[in-house]
Design a protein around this motif. Sequence first.
Motif, PDB file in Angstrom:
ATOM      1  N   THR A 269      -5.996 -17.147 -10.705  1.00  0.00           N
ATOM      2  CA  THR A 269      -6.824 -17.301  -9.416  1.00  0.00           C
ATOM      3  C   THR A 269      -6.103 -17.614  -8.279  1.00  0.00           C
ATOM      4  OG1 THR A 269      -9.095 -17.931 -11.365  1.00  0.00           O
ATOM      5  CG2 THR A 269      -9.327 -18.088  -9.487  1.00  0.00           C
ATOM      6  N   VAL A 270      -6.738 -17.528  -7.467  1.00  0.00           N
ATOM      7  CA  VAL A 270      -5.969 -18.188  -5.917  1.00  0.00           C
ATOM      8  C   VAL A 270      -7.365 -18.812  -5.637  1.00  0.00           C
ATOM      9  CG1 VAL A 270      -4.869 -17.844  -3.813  1.00  0.00           C
ATOM     10  CG2 VAL A 270      -4.284 -15.890  -5.410  1.00  0.00           C
ATOM     11  N   PHE A 271      -6.489 -20.169  -5.069  1.00  0.00           N
ATOM     12  CA  PHE A 271      -7.898 -20.992  -5.046  1.00  0.00           C
ATOM     13  C   PHE A 271      -7.292 -21.497  -2.933  1.00  0.00           C
ATOM     14  CE2 PHE A 271      -7.845 -22.480  -9.070  1.00  0.00           C
ATOM     15  CZ  PHE A 271      -9.771 -22.160  -9.662  1.00  0.00           C
ATOM     16  N   ARG A 291      -0.774  -8.421  -4.248  1.00  0.00           N
ATOM     17  CA  ARG A 291      -0.293  -9.633  -3.087  1.00  0.00           C
ATOM     18  C   ARG A 291      -0.896  -9.425  -1.941  1.00  0.00           C
ATOM     19  NH1 ARG A 291       3.919  -5.601   0.874  1.00  0.00           N
ATOM     20  NH2 ARG A 291       1.807  -4.252   1.458  1.00  0.00           N
ATOM     21  N   LEU A 292      -1.211 -10.780  -1.245  1.00  0.00           N
ATOM     22  CA  LEU A 292      -1.138 -11.760  -0.600  1.00  0.00           C
ATOM     23  C   LEU A 292      -0.357 -11.168   0.885  1.00  0.00           C
ATOM     24  CD1 LEU A 292      -2.107 -14.992  -1.005  1.00  0.00           C
ATOM     25  CD2 LEU A 292      -3.570 -13.093  -1.468  1.00  0.00           C
ATOM     26  N   LEU A 293      -1.186 -11.018   2.198  1.00  0.00           N
ATOM     27  CA  LEU A 293      -0.830 -10.747   3.184  1.00  0.00           C
ATOM     28  C   LEU A 293      -1.042 -11.486   4.064  1.00  0.00           C
ATOM     29  CD1 LEU A 293      -2.274  -7.124   3.541  1.00  0.00           C
ATOM     30  CD2 LEU A 293      -0.114  -7.314   2.778  1.00  0.00           C
ATOM     31  N   THR A 294       0.072 -11.820   4.850  1.00  0.00           N
ATOM     32  CA  THR A 294       0.309 -12.593   6.118  1.00  0.00           C
ATOM     33  C   THR A 294       0.553 -12.500   7.527  1.00  0.00           C
ATOM     34  OG1 THR A 294       2.637 -13.445   5.495  1.00  0.00           O
ATOM     35  CG2 THR A 294       0.812 -14.555   4.176  1.00  0.00           C
ATOM     36  N   THR A 301      -2.714 -16.241   5.800  1.00  0.00           N
ATOM     37  CA  THR A 301      -3.371 -15.027   5.109  1.00  0.00           C
ATOM     38  C   THR A 301      -4.365 -13.837   6.097  1.00  0.00           C
ATOM     39  OG1 THR A 301      -2.281 -16.250   2.721  1.00  0.00           O
ATOM     40  CG2 THR A 301      -4.087 -14.630   2.967  1.00  0.00           C
ATOM     41  N   ILE A 302      -3.446 -12.850   5.542  1.00  0.00           N
ATOM     42  CA  ILE A 302      -4.440 -12.148   6.883  1.00  0.00           C
ATOM     43  C   ILE A 302      -5.358 -10.697   5.611  1.00  0.00           C
ATOM     44  CG2 ILE A 302      -3.931 -12.576   8.824  1.00  0.00           C
ATOM     45  CD1 ILE A 302      -2.155 -10.394   8.939  1.00  0.00           C
ATOM     46  N   GLY A 303      -4.652 -10.756   4.632  1.00  0.00           N
ATOM     47  CA  GLY A 303      -5.260  -9.397   3.639  1.00  0.00           C
ATOM     48  C   GLY A 303      -4.482 -10.089   2.544  1.00  0.00           C
ATOM     49  N   TYR A 304      -4.944  -9.132   1.910  1.00  0.00           N
ATOM     50  CA  TYR A 304      -4.285  -9.020   0.405  1.00  0.00           C
ATOM     51  C   TYR A 304      -3.678  -7.394   0.169  1.00  0.00           C
ATOM     52  CZ  TYR A 304      -8.940  -7.046  -0.215  1.00  0.00           C
ATOM     53  OH  TYR A 304     -10.898  -7.155  -0.795  1.00  0.00           O
ATOM     54  N   THR A 305      -3.697  -6.365  -0.935  1.00  0.00           N
ATOM     55  CA  THR A 305      -3.067  -5.588  -1.482  1.00  0.00           C
ATOM     56  C   THR A 305      -3.651  -5.669  -3.060  1.00  0.00           C
ATOM     57  OG1 THR A 305      -0.976  -5.711  -0.881  1.00  0.00           O
ATOM     58  CG2 THR A 305      -1.908  -3.664  -3.029  1.00  0.00           C
ATOM     59  N   ARG A 306      -5.306  -4.758  -2.979  1.00  0.00           N
ATOM     60  CA  ARG A 306      -6.134  -4.444  -4.244  1.00  0.00           C
ATOM     61  C   ARG A 306      -5.383  -4.058  -5.013  1.00  0.00           C
ATOM     62  NH1 ARG A 306     -11.358  -1.130  -2.617  1.00  0.00           N
ATOM     63  NH2 ARG A 306     -11.580  -3.666  -1.904  1.00  0.00           N
ATOM     64  N   ASP A 307      -5.467  -4.743  -6.443  1.00  0.00           N
ATOM     65  CA  ASP A 307      -4.616  -3.805  -7.454  1.00  0.00           C
ATOM     66  C   ASP A 307      -5.537  -2.691  -8.395  1.00  0.00           C
ATOM     67  OD1 ASP A 307      -2.116  -3.292  -9.191  1.00  0.00           O
ATOM     68  OD2 ASP A 307      -2.195  -4.993  -9.878  1.00  0.00           O
ATOM     69  N   GLY A 308      -4.699  -1.892  -8.833  1.00  0.00           N
ATOM     70  CA  GLY A 308      -5.863  -0.916 -10.085  1.00  0.00           C
ATOM     71  C   GLY A 308      -4.385   0.251 -10.079  1.00  0.00           C
ATOM     72  N   ASP A 309      -4.777   1.363 -10.315  1.00  0.00           N
ATOM     73  CA  ASP A 309      -4.156   2.352 -10.602  1.00  0.00           C
ATOM     74  C   ASP A 309      -3.469   2.759  -9.365  1.00  0.00           C
ATOM     75  OD1 ASP A 309      -4.497   2.179 -13.130  1.00  0.00           O
ATOM     76  OD2 ASP A 309      -6.282   4.297 -13.470  1.00  0.00           O
ATOM     77  N   VAL A 310      -4.204   2.993  -8.160  1.00  0.00           N
ATOM     78  CA  VAL A 310      -3.928   3.288  -6.839  1.00  0.00           C
ATOM     79  C   VAL A 310      -3.708   2.195  -6.322  1.00  0.00           C
ATOM     80  CG1 VAL A 310      -3.962   4.659  -4.704  1.00  0.00           C
ATOM     81  CG2 VAL A 310      -4.133   5.954  -7.142  1.00  0.00           C
ATOM     82  N   PRO A 332      -3.619  12.478   2.592  1.00  0.00           N
ATOM     83  CA  PRO A 332      -4.339  12.369   1.129  1.00  0.00           C
ATOM     84  C   PRO A 332      -3.345  12.848   0.037  1.00  0.00           C
ATOM     85  CG  PRO A 332      -4.124  14.682   2.954  1.00  0.00           C
ATOM     86  CD  PRO A 332      -3.857  13.174   3.230  1.00  0.00           C
ATOM     87  N   GLY A 333      -3.852  11.987  -0.804  1.00  0.00           N
ATOM     88  CA  GLY A 333      -3.384  12.033  -2.263  1.00  0.00           C
ATOM     89  C   GLY A 333      -2.387  11.246  -2.997  1.00  0.00           C
ATOM     90  N   ALA A 334      -1.823  10.700  -1.621  1.00  0.00           N
ATOM     91  CA  ALA A 334      -0.780   9.430  -1.414  1.00  0.00           C
ATOM     92  C   ALA A 334      -1.231   8.582  -1.588  1.00  0.00           C
ATOM     93  CB  ALA A 334       0.020   9.973  -0.768  1.00  0.00           C
ATOM     94  N   THR A 335      -0.292   7.327  -2.573  1.00  0.00           N
ATOM     95  CA  THR A 335      -0.923   5.698  -1.865  1.00  0.00           C
ATOM     96  C   THR A 335       0.027   5.587  -1.267  1.00  0.00           C
ATOM     97  OG1 THR A 335      -0.647   5.403  -4.407  1.00  0.00           O
ATOM     98  CG2 THR A 335       0.171   4.180  -3.313  1.00  0.00           C
ATOM     99  N   VAL A 336      -0.707   4.844  -0.378  1.00  0.00           N
ATOM    100  CA  VAL A 336      -0.090   4.674   1.128  1.00  0.00           C
ATOM    101  C   VAL A 336      -0.182   2.642   1.327  1.00  0.00           C
ATOM    102  CG1 VAL A 336      -0.234   4.005   3.052  1.00  0.00           C
ATOM    103  CG2 VAL A 336      -0.575   6.273   2.028  1.00  0.00           C
ATOM    104  N   ARG A 337       1.546   2.651   0.955  1.00  0.00           N
ATOM    105  CA  ARG A 337       1.591   0.556   0.940  1.00  0.00           C
ATOM    106  C   ARG A 337       2.255   0.631   2.736  1.00  0.00           C
ATOM    107  NH1 ARG A 337       1.844  -1.216  -3.681  1.00  0.00           N
ATOM    108  NH2 ARG A 337       1.513  -3.512  -1.898  1.00  0.00           N
ATOM    109  N   LEU A 338       1.632  -0.676   3.129  1.00  0.00           N
ATOM    110  CA  LEU A 338       1.672  -1.177   4.764  1.00  0.00           C
ATOM    111  C   LEU A 338       3.248  -1.942   4.185  1.00  0.00           C
ATOM    112  CD1 LEU A 338       1.513  -1.739   7.599  1.00  0.00           C
ATOM    113  CD2 LEU A 338       0.528  -4.110   6.244  1.00  0.00           C
ATOM    114  N   ILE A 339       4.255  -1.778   5.014  1.00  0.00           N
ATOM    115  CA  ILE A 339       5.366  -1.849   4.855  1.00  0.00           C
ATOM    116  C   ILE A 339       6.043  -3.165   5.602  1.00  0.00           C
ATOM    117  CG2 ILE A 339       8.285  -1.678   5.015  1.00  0.00           C
ATOM    118  CD1 ILE A 339       6.430  -0.889   2.185  1.00  0.00           C
ATOM    119  N   ASP A 340       5.566  -3.207   6.880  1.00  0.00           N
ATOM    120  CA  ASP A 340       5.926  -4.272   7.969  1.00  0.00           C
ATOM    121  C   ASP A 340       5.101  -3.335   9.820  1.00  0.00           C
ATOM    122  OD1 ASP A 340       6.475  -6.576   9.284  1.00  0.00           O
ATOM    123  OD2 ASP A 340       8.980  -5.668   8.592  1.00  0.00           O
ATOM    124  N   ALA A 341       4.637  -4.112   9.687  1.00  0.00           N
ATOM    125  CA  ALA A 341       3.422  -4.141  11.474  1.00  0.00           C
ATOM    126  C   ALA A 341       4.232  -5.330  12.658  1.00  0.00           C
ATOM    127  CB  ALA A 341       2.037  -4.309  10.786  1.00  0.00           C
TER     128      ALA A 341
END
Length: 652
Positions: A269-271, A291-294, A301-310, A332-341
């Motif tokens: 758990t993240v508290f 993971r958490l996004l900062t 902390t401004i976001g997170y990565t929802r885990d799952g098959d995708v 479409p059909g791809a896993t899209v991950r944020l690397i940086d912004a």
Amino acid sequence: MIVFSWFARFAAAFVMLLSVAVAAAPPIDVYGKLPTLEMTAMSPSGDRIALIGMFQGKRQLLVTDGNRKLLTAVEVGDYKLRAIHWAGDETLLMHATSTYALGFGFTTDKTELSSMVVVNLGKGAPWTIFQKDDRITGGIRGYFGAIERDGRWYGYFGGITLQRTGYDFTLGSTKAELYEVDLETRKSRLISNRSPSVSTWRDWVVNADGSLAAYLDFEETKGDWTLYNGQRRSIATGRSPLGDISLLSLGRTPGTVLYFDRDAEGRGTVFEIPLAGGAAVELLPDEATDRLLTDDKSRLTIGYTRDGDVQEDHFFDERHEKRMAGARRAFPGATVRLIDANAAFDRMIVRTDGPGDPQSYWVVDIKTGRADPLGSSYAINPGDVGPMRMIRYKAADGLEIGAVLTLPPGRGEKNLPLIVLPHGGPAARDYPVFDWWAQAYASRGYAVLQPNFRGSEGLGPAFRLAGYGEWGRKMQSDISDGVADLARQGIIDPKRVCIVGASYGGYAALAGVTLQQGLYRCAVSVAGVADVSRMISTDIRESGQSRTVIRSLRTEIGSGRDMKLVSPANFAERADAPIMLIHGVDDIVVPFDQSRQMASALSRAGKPHEFIRLEGEDHWLSKGETRLAMLKASIAFVEKHNPPDPAPAAKP
């Protein structure tokens, strides 16, 4: 929004790109060498992009401006680079590790030390954090971010402080302390001491102004922990006998901090807790997070990565969330991950992954409605990417197991030869994305099965706990149950199966032909555990007899007797298929002696095997030359003992 109408147009172009097909299979070198594009990062303004990869035949760091004009090029050779970070628009940090031999008096022969190389654009040669500071040794022990204050940039790093004895310095403790380093003048300043207790480790979180926000002390004898704010006031306490406690980052709002704790039932758990003190509340109680996004500037902390098959990246801010959702729809059909912004979050780097995609990087510009390709990790045409998907099957006791199935391009899915490729960890998991090792085998005509056996991470606490005490037992049969299910469906030929893996996966490969019988035609173990008892003894010794390490290992694996009963080296005479052992000499995670011991046991038993040393290589196959050597050797071994079907004739 205009951006979404552009995304719709770009989606069509992306689909067309992935429809291209090529007849000839790529050479093994394409998969085995380090990625053509390894990593990339965007500066806060979004006007500069750093890339590490192969350019003009050399492995380099490149920095370009927004128009792709080259600003800096630095050859990085075979440095083991782990990450790159921007500190403003003028300074780049490169995180690297190196294997070092230790002298007399240490509990281990070798260790992996981290360093941070600072590249000040246009301001002289690169330099290394703490390199010229006589007070600090052992490289960096953690990176805690960079901040801007009064127009200057500062980085925060853990470092081991030497003690002054007369006219010299000596190593008084291996515990790190927190330092602030001026990234222009190179001067360092102590921010927080280590714990006075020799059995207590300390971790830190830094505020946006460079002040200490919080620190966590973990006492490894009993597993007690205490969380303090920057004023040294205790705000939370607990006990984590297995050491599953960590300080993460600042929270969602100023004046809060996040920490992770795993309870006795295995639930992590993240508290979030106020720094002024108060009740800790669970962050995202209904979400499985990876993971958490900062935010680099506010450090919140401004976001997170929802885990799952995708996996999906999500944000608390509505504007950020809409832009990220639009980016996902564009591919479409791809896993899209944020690397940086960039700081404004209107320009970002994303990585796409999945069917027909050899892991591609794109610069998405929200303001102009453009997405420009940066490049791909592997120089492979879309038609040569083996299709992959998640499958489900039941283990012998009824537990549902998920697995990634990758198929050879253009071969259909009937009566195929199979490579079983269990992951390492074992607390890890596989996803239906481009995997260079799986794709290399698929390109040679094999189906590849990557099972997320019990004990895998990211599938819930009960699933993780189900693996405790099951090395060589149910964790092993979960793998072979997947083979049986594919055979039942007619996808694979059960008489043409080999098992290959690295680290824990290497252990599973050895166990598959020693603890199990009659399943596999060959086994390849890369840096695999052969003698569990000896491995555990080594880990305990190298930890300084840490009670936390002892409790954790015995909980997850079992007693001394259990370890002997599931050690492949003790059952070498039962090996019923040829075995290849591959191991890096500089491996500090699974010692090289593990494979050497297995080779000796197989020799005494008169069992066919091959043993390949990878000189100068570590546990993670960090160097392109030795990684390629591993891949070529393992594929040749598999093709010898489990030949694939002939390649179909190319269409005219």
